[in-house]
Enzyme design. Structure first.
Site, PDB file in Angstrom:
ATOM      1  N   TYR A 169       6.309   8.106  -1.664  1.00 41.98           N
ATOM      2  CA  TYR A 169       4.964   8.356  -2.198  1.00 41.98           C
ATOM      3  C   TYR A 169       4.663   9.851  -2.194  1.00 41.98           C
ATOM      4  O   TYR A 169       4.136  10.401  -3.167  1.00 41.98           O
ATOM      5  CB  TYR A 169       3.947   7.596  -1.330  1.00 41.98           C
ATOM      6  CG  TYR A 169       2.495   7.755  -1.741  1.00 41.98           C
ATOM      7  CD1 TYR A 169       1.860   6.790  -2.513  1.00 41.98           C
ATOM      8  CD2 TYR A 169       1.747   8.866  -1.335  1.00 41.98           C
ATOM      9  CE1 TYR A 169       0.525   6.925  -2.882  1.00 41.98           C
ATOM     10  CE2 TYR A 169       0.418   9.015  -1.697  1.00 41.98           C
ATOM     11  CZ  TYR A 169      -0.193   8.041  -2.467  1.00 41.98           C
ATOM     12  OH  TYR A 169      -1.514   8.195  -2.829  1.00 41.98           O
ATOM     13  N   PHE A 181      -3.731  10.136 -10.427  1.00 33.79           N
ATOM     14  CA  PHE A 181      -4.688   9.295  -9.698  1.00 33.79           C
ATOM     15  C   PHE A 181      -5.985   9.153 -10.492  1.00 33.79           C
ATOM     16  O   PHE A 181      -6.516   8.052 -10.630  1.00 33.79           O
ATOM     17  CB  PHE A 181      -4.968   9.883  -8.310  1.00 33.79           C
ATOM     18  CG  PHE A 181      -5.942   9.054  -7.518  1.00 33.79           C
ATOM     19  CD1 PHE A 181      -5.577   7.817  -7.010  1.00 33.79           C
ATOM     20  CD2 PHE A 181      -7.237   9.504  -7.310  1.00 33.79           C
ATOM     21  CE1 PHE A 181      -6.481   7.039  -6.292  1.00 33.79           C
ATOM     22  CE2 PHE A 181      -8.150   8.736  -6.593  1.00 33.79           C
ATOM     23  CZ  PHE A 181      -7.766   7.507  -6.083  1.00 33.79           C
ATOM     24  N   HIS A 236       6.974  -7.478  -2.251  1.00 31.74           N
ATOM     25  CA  HIS A 236       6.805  -6.729  -0.996  1.00 31.74           C
ATOM     26  C   HIS A 236       7.781  -7.235   0.056  1.00 31.74           C
ATOM     27  O   HIS A 236       7.666  -6.871   1.236  1.00 31.74           O
ATOM     28  CB  HIS A 236       5.384  -6.905  -0.441  1.00 31.74           C
ATOM     29  CG  HIS A 236       4.305  -6.240  -1.243  1.00 31.74           C
ATOM     30  ND1 HIS A 236       4.408  -4.970  -1.729  1.00 31.74           N
ATOM     31  CD2 HIS A 236       3.070  -6.685  -1.634  1.00 31.74           C
ATOM     32  CE1 HIS A 236       3.290  -4.663  -2.381  1.00 31.74           C
ATOM     33  NE2 HIS A 236       2.471  -5.677  -2.345  1.00 31.74           N
ATOM     34  N   MET A 251      -8.473   1.867  -5.933  1.00 33.57           N
ATOM     35  CA  MET A 251      -8.039   3.264  -6.073  1.00 33.57           C
ATOM     36  C   MET A 251      -8.941   4.074  -5.145  1.00 33.57           C
ATOM     37  O   MET A 251      -9.963   4.603  -5.551  1.00 33.57           O
ATOM     38  CB  MET A 251      -8.179   3.726  -7.530  1.00 33.57           C
ATOM     39  CG  MET A 251      -7.232   3.026  -8.476  1.00 33.57           C
ATOM     40  SD  MET A 251      -5.521   3.510  -8.173  1.00 33.57           S
ATOM     41  CE  MET A 251      -4.658   2.299  -9.209  1.00 33.57           C
ATOM     42  N   ARG A 252      -8.557   4.143  -3.898  1.00 30.10           N
ATOM     43  CA  ARG A 252      -9.441   4.620  -2.831  1.00 30.10           C
ATOM     44  C   ARG A 252      -9.459   6.142  -2.750  1.00 30.10           C
ATOM     45  O   ARG A 252     -10.453   6.768  -3.076  1.00 30.10           O
ATOM     46  CB  ARG A 252      -8.971   3.986  -1.507  1.00 30.10           C
ATOM     47  CG  ARG A 252      -9.958   4.013  -0.376  1.00 30.10           C
ATOM     48  CD  ARG A 252      -9.336   3.379   0.854  1.00 30.10           C
ATOM     49  NE  ARG A 252      -8.121   4.095   1.225  1.00 30.10           N
ATOM     50  CZ  ARG A 252      -8.060   5.122   2.075  1.00 30.10           C
ATOM     51  NH1 ARG A 252      -9.154   5.541   2.664  1.00 30.10           N
ATOM     52  NH2 ARG A 252      -6.927   5.719   2.347  1.00 30.10           N
ATOM     53  N   THR A 292       1.341  -0.007  -7.265  1.00 25.43           N
ATOM     54  CA  THR A 292       0.698   0.002  -8.578  1.00 25.43           C
ATOM     55  C   THR A 292       1.073   1.274  -9.338  1.00 25.43           C
ATOM     56  O   THR A 292       1.266   1.246 -10.554  1.00 25.43           O
ATOM     57  CB  THR A 292      -0.832  -0.078  -8.396  1.00 25.43           C
ATOM     58  OG1 THR A 292      -1.107  -1.049  -7.382  1.00 25.43           O
ATOM     59  CG2 THR A 292      -1.519  -0.458  -9.682  1.00 25.43           C
ATOM     60  N   SER A 313      -4.454   2.953   4.501  1.00 26.54           N
ATOM     61  CA  SER A 313      -4.657   2.325   3.201  1.00 26.54           C
ATOM     62  C   SER A 313      -4.680   0.795   3.327  1.00 26.54           C
ATOM     63  O   SER A 313      -5.512   0.118   2.714  1.00 26.54           O
ATOM     64  CB  SER A 313      -3.549   2.763   2.244  1.00 26.54           C
ATOM     65  OG  SER A 313      -3.755   2.247   0.958  1.00 26.54           O
ATOM     66  N   GLY A 343      -5.938   8.119  -2.776  1.00 24.75           N
ATOM     67  CA  GLY A 343      -4.716   8.556  -3.456  1.00 24.75           C
ATOM     68  C   GLY A 343      -4.203   9.902  -2.991  1.00 24.75           C
ATOM     69  O   GLY A 343      -3.734  10.708  -3.796  1.00 24.75           O
ATOM     70  N   LYS A 397       0.798  -1.235   0.000  1.00 28.08           N
ATOM     71  CA  LYS A 397       0.000   0.000   0.000  1.00 28.08           C
ATOM     72  C   LYS A 397       0.832   1.288   0.000  1.00 28.08           C
ATOM     73  O   LYS A 397       0.315   2.361   0.287  1.00 28.08           O
ATOM     74  CB  LYS A 397      -1.012   0.045   1.159  1.00 28.08           C
ATOM     75  CG  LYS A 397      -1.851  -1.200   1.295  1.00 28.08           C
ATOM     76  CD  LYS A 397      -2.390  -1.720  -0.010  1.00 28.08           C
ATOM     77  CE  LYS A 397      -3.467  -0.842  -0.634  1.00 28.08           C
ATOM     78  NZ  LYS A 397      -3.862  -1.426  -1.968  1.00 28.08           N
TER      79      LYS A 397
HETATM   80  P1  A3P Z   1      -5.158   4.890  -0.723  1.00 28.16           P
HETATM   81  O1  A3P Z   1      -5.742   3.633  -0.162  1.00 28.16           O
HETATM   82  O2  A3P Z   1      -4.630   5.799   0.332  1.00 28.16           O
HETATM   83  O3  A3P Z   1      -6.078   5.589  -1.663  1.00 28.16           O
HETATM   84  P2  A3P Z   1      -0.485  -0.243  -3.633  1.00 28.16           P
HETATM   85  O4  A3P Z   1      -0.506  -0.097  -5.116  1.00 28.16           O
HETATM   86  O5  A3P Z   1       0.853  -0.361  -3.050  1.00 28.16           O
HETATM   87  O6  A3P Z   1      -1.437  -1.313  -3.208  1.00 28.16           O
HETATM   88  O7  A3P Z   1      -1.004   1.146  -3.021  1.00 28.16           O
HETATM   89  C1  A3P Z   1      -2.324   1.574  -3.199  1.00 28.16           C
HETATM   90  C2  A3P Z   1      -2.440   3.002  -2.734  1.00 28.16           C
HETATM   91  O8  A3P Z   1      -1.808   3.844  -3.721  1.00 28.16           O
HETATM   92  C3  A3P Z   1      -3.870   3.461  -2.611  1.00 28.16           C
HETATM   93  O9  A3P Z   1      -3.872   4.465  -1.595  1.00 28.16           O
HETATM   94  C4  A3P Z   1      -4.103   4.049  -3.982  1.00 28.16           C
HETATM   95  O10 A3P Z   1      -5.180   4.940  -4.056  1.00 28.16           O
HETATM   96  C5  A3P Z   1      -2.779   4.765  -4.190  1.00 28.16           C
HETATM   97  N1  A3P Z   1      -2.519   5.085  -5.599  1.00 28.16           N
HETATM   98  C6  A3P Z   1      -2.560   4.267  -6.664  1.00 28.16           C
HETATM   99  N2  A3P Z   1      -2.328   4.947  -7.803  1.00 28.16           N
HETATM  100  C7  A3P Z   1      -2.129   6.236  -7.445  1.00 28.16           C
HETATM  101  C8  A3P Z   1      -1.867   7.447  -8.161  1.00 28.16           C
HETATM  102  N3  A3P Z   1      -1.758   7.458  -9.495  1.00 28.16           N
HETATM  103  N4  A3P Z   1      -1.741   8.594  -7.456  1.00 28.16           N
HETATM  104  C9  A3P Z   1      -1.858   8.605  -6.106  1.00 28.16           C
HETATM  105  N5  A3P Z   1      -2.118   7.499  -5.371  1.00 28.16           N
HETATM  106  C10 A3P Z   1      -2.252   6.330  -6.031  1.00 28.16           C
END
Ligand code: A3P
Length: 290
Positions: free
Chosen positions: A188, A224, A103, A251-252, A46, A133, A254, A42
Site C-alpha cells: 500500500y 484517493f 481475503h 473512503m476514510r 478496492t 482502518s 487513505g 483494509k
Molecule cells: P483508510 O481507512 O485508512 O482510509 P480495502 O479496500 O481493502 O477495504 O481498504 C480500504 C482502505 O484503503 C481505506 O483506508 C481507504 O481509504 C483506502 N483507499 C481506498 N482507495 C484508496 C486510494 N485511491 N488511495 C489511497 N487509499 C485508498
C-alpha cells in the site's frame, strides 16, 4: 442485516455464512486465465481492484463506471443472505477471463488456483494503519462483528481474532509463497508513494501496454480524491444498513501514518514488541510513515 458471528475454518475466524458454505468455496474451480486479487482486509483491496479493472478496460472510464466495484469483481468467499448472490456463484457464472477478489490466507485458497497456475496480485499494508482502518471498518460495516473499544480491538487484532484471522500470518505466508507461484506482491505504501510506477508494474505483470494517455487517465482516476468521489468505487451504492458511511466513510483517509492519531505511545510500544516477535525470522519489511 445482523452482525455476523465468526466461525473458525482450519483455525481462521471467518464470517459464519462463509464457514457454513466452506466446502463449496474450497471446491471452487479456477481457470488458467483467472486473476486473483488477494489482500488482508483494509490493505487497499478496492484501490488495486480499480487499478486492475482500469488497466483491463484500457483506461476507459465509461467501462469502469458500468457498475460498482463489488459487481465488477466478485468477492469469492462472500456469502450474503439470500437473495443476494454468493461470490463463488457469481464467479462461476462469469465469462472468462475473470478477475476475482479474496481475503483468504494462503492455506485457505482453493487448490484449483494453484493447479491452474493462476496469476495473483497481493497487496499488504503496514499493520498499524491496517488495524486502524479495520477498526473503523468494523464500526461502519453492519454485517461484521462490532469492534468494541479501540484498546480491546487492538489486542484482538494482534491475537488474530478478527475476521480473516491474523494479519501477521497472512502477510507472512503470502510473502514466503511469492516465488513459488505467479504472485505480484505489492505494498500500500509504495502505491501511495508512486502510483504511476506501481500501475506500470501491474500493467507489466498483466502483460498490458499502457500508452501514456491511458496511464495518465488511470493515475487520475485511482487517486484517493477521485475514488472517494466516485460512486462506482466508494461503496456509497450499498444501503446504509449494510455500510453506514455516517459512522465512518469507506473512503476514510487513505493515508500512510494515520495510526499516530489512534495509537497511544504505550499501545505503539506494545504493538512494536508483538510485531517483532510475530515476524521473527522474516525479511518482510513495512514502512509506517512516508
Ligand atoms: P483508510 O481507512 O485508512 O482510509 P480495502 O479496500 O481493502 O477495504 O481498504 C480500504 C482502505 O484503503 C481505506 O483506508 C481507504 O481509504 C483506502 N483507499 C481506498 N482507495 C484508496 C486510494 N485511491 N488511495 C489511497 N487509499 C485508498
Amino acid at each position: 442485516v445482523t452482525r455476523c458471528e465468526l466461525v473458525a475454518v482450519r483455525g481462521v475466524p471467518l464470517p459464519s455464512d462463509t464457514a457454513e458454505l466452506w466446502g463449496q468455496i474450497w471446491g471452487f474451480q479456477a481457470r488458467p486465465d483467472d486473476l486473483l486479487i488477494c489482500t488482508y482486509p483494509k490493505a487497499g483491496t478496492t484501490w488495486i481492484q480499480e487499478i486492475v479493472d482500469m488497466i483491463q478496460q484500457d483506461g476507459d472510464p465509461q467501462k469502469c463506471c458500468r457498475a460498482p466495484i463489488y459487481e465488477r469483481i466478485p468477492f469469492l468467499e462472500l456469502c450474503p443472505p439470500r437473495p443476494l448472490p454468493r461470490g463463488f456463484e457469481e464467479a462461476a457464472a462469469m465469462p472468462p477471463p475473470r478477475t476475482l477478489k479474496t481475503h483468504l490466507p494462503l492455506e485457505l485458497v482453493p487448490p484449483s488456483f494453484w493447479e491452474q497456475d493462476c496469476k495473483v496480485i497481493y497487496v499488504a499494508r503496514n499493520p498499524k494503519d491496517n488495524a486502524v482502518s479495520y477498526f473503523h471498518f468494523q464500526r461502519m460495516n453492519q454485517s461484521l462483528p462490532a469492534p468494541g473499544r479501540w484498546d480491546q480491538y487492538l489486542q484482538t487484532f494482534v491475537a488474530g481474532g478478527v475476521p480473516w484471522g491474523s494479519w501477521f500470518d497472512h502477510v507472512r505466508a503470502w510473502w514466503d509463497a511469492r516465488d513459488e507461484h505467479r504472485i505480484l506482491y505489492l505494498f500500500y505504501e509504495d502505491i501511495k508513494q508512486d502510483l504511476r510506477g506501481e500501475i506500470q508494474k501491474v500493467g507489466r505483470f498483466l502483460g498490458r501496454e499502457l500508452p501514456e494517455p491511458v496511464l495518465e487517465t488511470i493515475v487520475e482516476r485511482t487517486s484517493f480524491e477521485s475514488m472517494r468521489e466516485n460512486p462506482m468505487a466508494n461503496y456509497s451504492t450499498l444501503p446504509p444498513f449494510v455500510f453506514d458511511h455516517a459512522v465512518s466513510p469507506f473512503m476514510r483517509k487513505g493515508t500512510v501514518g494515520d495510526w499516530t492519531t489512534q495509537f497511544t505511545v504505550a499501545q505503539s510500544e506494545w504493538f512494536d514488541a508483538e510485531w517483532a516477535q510475530r515476524m521473527e525470522g522474516s525479511d518482510l519489511r513495512f514502512c509506517t510513515r512516508l
